[in-house]
Write an enzyme that holds these catalytic residues in place. Structure first.
Site, short mmCIF file in Angstrom:
data_model
loop_
_atom_site.label_atom_id
_atom_site.label_comp_id
_atom_site.label_asym_id
_atom_site.label_seq_id
_atom_site.Cartn_x
_atom_site.Cartn_y
_atom_site.Cartn_z
N HIS A 191 57.54 1.92 8.16
CA HIS A 191 58.47 3.19 8.99
C HIS A 191 57.53 2.93 10.38
O HIS A 191 56.67 2.47 11.05
CB HIS A 191 58.19 4.49 8.55
CG HIS A 191 56.86 4.91 8.67
ND1 HIS A 191 56.40 5.40 9.67
CD2 HIS A 191 55.82 5.10 7.56
CE1 HIS A 191 54.93 6.04 9.44
NE2 HIS A 191 54.80 5.61 8.36
N CYS A 207 51.31 4.29 4.30
CA CYS A 207 52.35 3.47 4.80
C CYS A 207 52.06 2.67 5.75
O CYS A 207 51.21 2.51 6.18
CB CYS A 207 53.49 4.53 5.15
SG CYS A 207 54.08 5.63 3.94
#
Length: 231
Positions: A191, A207
């Site tokens: 992301h 992440c």
């Protein structure tokens, strides 16, 4: 010696040299020709100053404004750039090298697009193989229950409460690509982030983060249901 005789002699010598060259070119141990490394079909190498200014300039996307990235304050290793594919993976595969903080999208013809990434800190990282099963432009952020248990203040962004509105201040940034394994959501994503200074470091809750301008570029390069390898 007549001119015609000299011409015939030179043609014979040239033919002999060509035959010898062809024979040498086909020689290798065991009689089999050893192929060299595949030549890259696209130019590789670090981007120019002009390219960097363009890649990391302020931009509008999906109705949101993204500020320019002060790329001169980032280690040049982590600039988006095309490199020779050294991953050993086939075209269309996404590879995350956690030791080097690099993400690769393997291209046909011996090249890969490489991005610098930020990763999860010790205890919050993930590795293995999976599939980028789903992806979203300007996603909502819905922290998992485990994260909310650690940070109760995030409860207002829970799944039940609809998550955090999309936008530049959203932790998922401009794009999110969701990693699944064996048909199940791993809760790990590729992301965007506005925190450009975190690129090359391990500070998140697991992440893989990219500069927003880079994740927009990545989103357009990754094929549907792409295989991803994280090691």
């Amino acid at each position: 010696m007549r001119f015609d005789d000299r011409l015939v002699q030179r043609r014979g010598l040239l033919a002999g040299m060509l035959s010898l060259t062809a024979a040498l070119a086909g020689c290798s141990t065991g009689g089999a020709r050893v192929p060299g490394p595949m030549a890259a079909s696209r130019p590789v190498g670090p981007p120019s100053e002009e390219e960097l200014v363009s890649r990391y300039a302020a931009m509008e996307d999906g109705g949101y404004q993204l500020p320019a990235v002060p790329f001169r304050q980032i280690d040049p290793r982590f600039y988006r750039q095309r490199v020779v594919n050294t991953t050993g993976e086939r075209a269309g595969t996404v590879v995350v090298d956690t030791r080097s903080n690099f993400l690769y999208v393997v291209e046909p013809g011996g090249t890969a697009m490489r991005y610098g990434v930020g990763l999860g800190r010790a205890g919050f990282d993930w590795s293995g193989e999976g599939v980028i099963h789903w992806r979203q432009k300007w996603p909502r952020w819905k922290p998992p229950a485990e994260m909310i248990a650690r940070q109760p203040s995030l409860a207002r962004y829970s799944v039940e409460n609809g998550g955090q509105e999309p936008g530049p201040n959203n932790p998922l940034g401009a794009r999110a690509l969701y990693i699944f394994q064996n048909g199940e959501d791993t809760l790990y994503r590729l992301h965007g982030t506005r925190e450009w200074a975190s690129i090359g470091k391990s500070v998140s809750s697991g992440c893989v983060r990219l500069i927003n301008q880079d994740v927009i570029d990545l989103y357009d390069r990754v094929p549907g249901k792409a295989r991803i390898v994280v090691f």
